[in-house]
Design an enzyme around this catalytic site. Sequence first.
Site, short mmCIF file in Angstrom:
data_model
loop_
_atom_site.label_atom_id
_atom_site.label_comp_id
_atom_site.label_asym_id
_atom_site.label_seq_id
_atom_site.Cartn_x
_atom_site.Cartn_y
_atom_site.Cartn_z
CG LEU A 1 61.23 39.91 121.41
CD1 LEU A 1 60.96 38.20 120.96
CD2 LEU A 1 60.13 40.31 122.40
N GLY B 1 64.49 53.83 126.83
CA GLY B 1 64.79 55.51 127.04
C GLY B 1 65.20 55.94 125.80
CB CYS C 1 63.10 57.86 119.13
SG CYS C 1 64.01 58.69 118.08
C1 UDX Z 1 64.84 54.41 118.03
C2 UDX Z 1 64.60 53.20 116.89
O1 UDX Z 1 65.04 52.14 116.81
C3 UDX Z 1 65.02 54.20 115.65
O2 UDX Z 1 64.32 53.53 114.37
C4 UDX Z 1 64.14 55.49 115.56
O3 UDX Z 1 64.20 56.27 114.42
C5 UDX Z 1 64.81 56.14 116.82
O4 UDX Z 1 64.34 55.68 118.07
P1 UDX Z 1 67.18 54.41 119.49
O5 UDX Z 1 66.19 55.33 120.32
O6 UDX Z 1 68.47 55.07 118.84
O7 UDX Z 1 66.48 54.26 118.06
O8 UDX Z 1 67.62 53.10 120.07
P2 UDX Z 1 67.15 51.49 119.98
O9 UDX Z 1 68.33 50.95 119.65
O10 UDX Z 1 65.78 51.52 119.33
O11 UDX Z 1 66.80 51.42 121.75
C6 UDX Z 1 65.75 52.16 122.29
C7 UDX Z 1 65.44 51.84 123.81
O12 UDX Z 1 64.96 50.59 123.71
C8 UDX Z 1 66.90 51.83 124.36
O13 UDX Z 1 66.55 52.14 125.83
C9 UDX Z 1 67.22 50.33 124.57
O14 UDX Z 1 68.18 49.86 125.41
C10 UDX Z 1 65.87 49.58 124.74
N1 UDX Z 1 65.76 48.23 124.01
C11 UDX Z 1 66.10 48.14 122.95
C12 UDX Z 1 65.69 47.30 125.01
O15 UDX Z 1 65.49 47.44 126.22
N2 UDX Z 1 65.55 45.98 124.54
C13 UDX Z 1 65.59 45.77 123.23
O16 UDX Z 1 65.66 44.50 122.71
C14 UDX Z 1 65.84 46.53 122.33
#
Ligand code: UDX
Length: 432
Positions: A253, A260, A263
């Site tokens: 949140l 980005g 995944c």
């Molecule tokens: C994700 C999933 O979390 C993981 O379980 C899956 O298997 C692969 O994809 P990842 O892409 O490595 O992992 O990163 P993650 O930490 O999930 O963040 C994804 C995106 O969301 C990033 O751009 C991050 O900056 C953004 N994010 C995450 C937010 O903007 N706010 C948040 O609170 C959490």
Amino acid sequence: MKLCMIGTGYVGLVSGVCFADLGNDVICVDNNLNKIKLLRKGKIPIYEPGLSELVVKNFKNKRLEFSTDLKKSVKNSDIIFICVGTPTTRGGSSADLSQVYKVAKEISYSINKFKIIITKSTVPVTTGDEIEKILSKNNNKKKFSVVSNPEFLREGEAIRDFIYPDRVVIGTSDKKTGRILKNLYNPLISKGASYLQTSRRAAELIKYASNAFLATKITFINEIANLCEKTGINVEDISIGMGLDKRIGSRFLRAGPAYGGSCFPKDTKAIISTADKFKTNLSVIKSVIKSNENRSKILLQRVYQILKRKIRNKKITFLGVTFKANTDDMRDSSSLKMIPWLSKKGAIIKYFDPTGYKNEFSKLKNVTNKTTIKEAVQGSDLVIIHTEWNDFKSINFKNLVKGKKFIIFDMRNIYSSTKVKDQGLKYYSVGK
Ligand code: UDX
């Protein structure tokens, strides 16, 4: 157990190394000879904290091997994990499964005794059924079992996520296979991971639904942040207030730039494409994709306002350009939209990222990489904190660059506005 990981990308390498560290014999296979040669020397093709040390340790212990010989490696293993890429199809939105099916075909020629074949790659519902068909062409169905066992590893946290997962999901209806896999994962289950055995199709969908839900949560809070900006509310108070409700939970949140990575963008598109195939409208996820695509425009609009509509010749610094911290991954990073747009508008851009120079910006006019935070910030009109690296969390901007006053736009809300303002700098953040 003797395990074979096919594909030494992110998922295959991290899982393979961690399984070896748990005491299994693991062969990691890749058709890229160069990569295999480098891995044998302990050189890791990706940036992931802690990975290199584990590779070296387990390679020395001889629990971890690297090979290009898929057939031999499969023959010598009990459990085979398919970990090849499933990128978005060129010009489309579905997952490209050509590598998965090619590997399945190759495996089908090497089943010399009972084998468990697992998809760890993120694959759409019914992919396991297709793999089963491919394997059945050359083998009796009793000689193999096809399972879905999705990974939930976050880049930058992958080792910890592997060792301490919230859950292990095994998609199989075969009892013997379920027993063997529960045993394989027992070291993690005994440390507290939940174990869920379900149908293969359900396991395939759990992965997509989880990623689409997390993407929805982020997009939701990003839109609420837009409202907070207009109403004088701090979005962080909203995240805390919402997160205290156990039904919602506090994680994912954090408002910020568009999500980005490798995944979320790919998987949200792919689940819609699967749903289309089954004539189901996933309208919520469709809106999430649209909203996320619009996110960079909204943040750029704020840059435009902060700079009083004058972007030409403004010196703008980006601190961090990767899609998130602790990774060198640029895939679908929002900086890929923001930097080209600002460069086109005539801004002079410097960037610093702890993982160094990025080819993605090499052809852009007036975009240069700096190797220290100080060089990047010096002379700047606007400093944008784009990625939440620890390196950026306690900069004393006033001492770092004396004299010149610049504006800070903290897109990750890592600073307290009062502290930065006390340094005499103008400070903007997200959702406040
Ligand atoms: C994700 C999933 O979390 C993981 O379980 C899956 O298997 C692969 O994809 P990842 O892409 O490595 O992992 O990163 P993650 O930490 O999930 O963040 C994804 C995106 O969301 C990033 O751009 C991050 O900056 C953004 N994010 C995450 C937010 O903007 N706010 C948040 O609170 C959490």
